[in-house]
Motif scaffolding. Structure first.
Motif, mmCIF file in Angstrom:
data_model
loop_
_atom_site.group_PDB
_atom_site.id
_atom_site.type_symbol
_atom_site.label_atom_id
_atom_site.label_comp_id
_atom_site.label_asym_id
_atom_site.label_seq_id
_atom_site.Cartn_x
_atom_site.Cartn_y
_atom_site.Cartn_z
ATOM 1 N N ASP A 163 15.312 2.047 67.503
ATOM 2 C CA ASP A 163 14.829 0.933 68.555
ATOM 3 C C ASP A 163 13.340 0.516 68.178
ATOM 4 O O ASP A 163 12.075 1.189 68.069
ATOM 5 C CB ASP A 163 14.470 1.614 69.728
ATOM 6 N N ALA A 172 21.417 1.517 74.054
ATOM 7 C CA ALA A 172 22.225 2.484 74.715
ATOM 8 C C ALA A 172 23.677 2.064 74.418
ATOM 9 O O ALA A 172 24.635 3.007 74.196
ATOM 10 C CB ALA A 172 21.914 2.730 76.189
ATOM 11 N N ASP A 173 24.062 0.718 74.763
ATOM 12 C CA ASP A 173 25.538 -0.075 74.619
ATOM 13 C C ASP A 173 25.794 0.284 73.095
ATOM 14 O O ASP A 173 26.883 0.465 72.828
ATOM 15 C CB ASP A 173 25.395 -1.310 74.947
ATOM 16 N N SER A 176 17.879 9.025 73.688
ATOM 17 C CA SER A 176 18.303 7.691 73.924
ATOM 18 C C SER A 176 16.978 6.968 74.440
ATOM 19 O O SER A 176 16.243 7.422 75.018
ATOM 20 C CB SER A 176 19.588 7.517 74.653
ATOM 21 N N PHE A 218 19.991 -2.246 78.463
ATOM 22 C CA PHE A 218 20.684 -1.284 77.695
ATOM 23 C C PHE A 218 21.208 -1.587 76.428
ATOM 24 O O PHE A 218 22.628 -1.034 76.000
ATOM 25 C CB PHE A 218 21.595 -0.630 78.654
ATOM 26 N N THR A 219 20.579 -2.540 75.750
ATOM 27 C CA THR A 219 21.054 -3.087 74.342
ATOM 28 C C THR A 219 21.361 -1.824 73.439
ATOM 29 O O THR A 219 22.373 -1.740 72.864
ATOM 30 C CB THR A 219 20.359 -3.946 73.982
ATOM 31 N N MET A 263 16.089 3.333 76.748
ATOM 32 C CA MET A 263 16.499 2.148 77.693
ATOM 33 C C MET A 263 15.528 1.202 77.245
ATOM 34 O O MET A 263 14.479 1.149 77.431
ATOM 35 C CB MET A 263 16.285 2.647 79.189
ATOM 36 N N ASP A 264 15.981 -0.171 77.211
ATOM 37 C CA ASP A 264 15.095 -1.489 77.045
ATOM 38 C C ASP A 264 14.408 -1.660 78.257
ATOM 39 O O ASP A 264 14.771 -1.226 79.342
ATOM 40 C CB ASP A 264 15.949 -2.670 76.904
ATOM 41 N N TYR A 281 22.503 6.458 81.963
ATOM 42 C CA TYR A 281 23.510 5.458 82.025
ATOM 43 C C TYR A 281 24.571 5.506 80.968
ATOM 44 O O TYR A 281 25.667 5.466 81.088
ATOM 45 C CB TYR A 281 22.384 4.282 81.116
ATOM 46 N N ILE A 282 24.107 6.467 79.902
ATOM 47 C CA ILE A 282 25.113 6.747 78.955
ATOM 48 C C ILE A 282 25.881 8.177 79.457
ATOM 49 O O ILE A 282 27.179 8.101 79.301
ATOM 50 C CB ILE A 282 24.390 7.385 77.638
ATOM 51 N N ALA A 294 17.815 6.358 78.590
ATOM 52 C CA ALA A 294 18.988 5.804 78.923
ATOM 53 C C ALA A 294 19.768 6.757 79.196
ATOM 54 O O ALA A 294 21.093 6.550 79.197
ATOM 55 C CB ALA A 294 19.340 4.934 77.922
ATOM 56 N N THR A 347 14.468 -3.982 82.965
ATOM 57 C CA THR A 347 15.362 -3.114 82.082
ATOM 58 C C THR A 347 16.793 -3.673 81.685
ATOM 59 O O THR A 347 17.263 -4.353 81.877
ATOM 60 C CB THR A 347 15.446 -1.802 83.032
#
Length: 303
Positions: A22, A61-62, A45, A58-59, A47-48, A93-94, A90, A56
């Protein structure tokens, strides 16, 4: 996971380690695959977060999720090496996308107590680590597929820092940087330069060929790097290598730390990460808010 005395580390097992960088926070996240199965873990991980707009995303994390799905991996663990002060996690989210258990060091409760008070979090914020699925004690073992892994408590940067050993791959969090980057600061609440030195010496007790994976690296002419070895750190780390004594290290670290300012994202990061990556509860208008305590902290950023 089971609580045990420290196991003998299996450095004959060589997991497949894939880094994700990142650039906005100079943070490495990792997917670590068991060499004998399709099981994997995700380490640290990101989070943006756009500070100016409060947005926020999740680029990053995706990209991790896409990699795991594309390689038909089974996510078993999502690991936080500590409560990061320079990026937002993140992990939830994951976990929503792929499952897996979310783990952090058991001393998270000390960090939650400290910063729950600092941010005046209400009774809705539990200070018992219950936001996580697993709280690791020093020497706890767990498995990723057939690979036996171990968590070591390595305080000094923060009281909750843990190093995770997955086969011959060791994820050091913020304890160490690449040899030309030195070591983590030790002036955060609960940090201690002497304790950090002792934690690093514990890492240096591992076999010389042990692979060490960094959580951060910063732009240099050499380019961004993420992997080194115990031998390289012992010999060449500019802060703690080449036999530097504990007294020398403490004097250097304390003199350096007083010149450093606060990490740019420390205020949002702590509020999110002490909640295991979850946003604070929404107000009655449906919007979540972060707090900026005035005149409580001082400083800027650096190593």
């Amino acid at each position: 996971m089971e609580a045990t005395s420290p196991i003998e580390i299996d450095l004959t097992t060589r997991p497949e380690v894939t880094p994700f960088f990142d650039q906005a926070t100079n943070t490495f996240s990792y997917v670590v695959k068991d060499p004998g199965s399709n099981a994997c873990a995700v380490i640290d991980s990101v989070m943006d977060f756009d500070y100016a707009s409060g947005t926020t995303g999740f680029t990053g994390a995706d990209a991790i999720i896409e990699f795991i799905r594309a390689h038909q991996l089974q996510l078993e663990w999502i690991i936080e090496t500590h409560v990061h002060a320079d990026h937002l996690s993140a992990a939830p989210y994951i976990q929503e996308q792929l499952g897996g258990k979310l783990g952090i060091g058991a001393k998270i409760t000390q960090v939650q107590e400290l910063f729950g008070k600092a941010f005046n979090a209400g009774t809705e914020f539990a200070r018992d680590g219950s936001q996580f699925d697993c709280l690791f004690e020093d020497g706890d073992s767990y498995t990723v597929g057939g690979m036996v892994c171990q968590a070591w408590h390595t305080p000094g940067h923060t009281p909750a820092c843990m190093v995770h050993i997955l086969g011959d791959a060791v994820f050091v969090g913020d304890t160490l940087f690449m040899p030309d980057g030195g070591t983590a600061r030790a002036d955060f609440p609960g940090g201690n330069a002497r304790t950090l030195y002792q934690s690093i010496m514990r890492l240096f007790s591992l076999p010389e060929a042990t692979r060490l994976f960094m959580c951060h690296d910063y732009p240099k002419e050499r380019g961004v790097l993420f992997e080194t070895t115990v031998a390289e750190e012992r010999a060449h780390n500019i802060h703690v290598g080449a036999g530097r004594s504990e007294a020398e290290f403490v004097a250097m670290r304390e003199a350096r730390d007083i010149t450093l300012g606060m990490p740019r994202l420390i205020l949002p990061s702590l509020q999110i990460n002490m909640r295991a990556g979850h946003l604070p509860p929404a107000d009655d208008n449906g919007t979540s808010y972060l707090k900026i305590p005035l005149n409580l902290f001082s400083g800027g950023c650096g190593q």
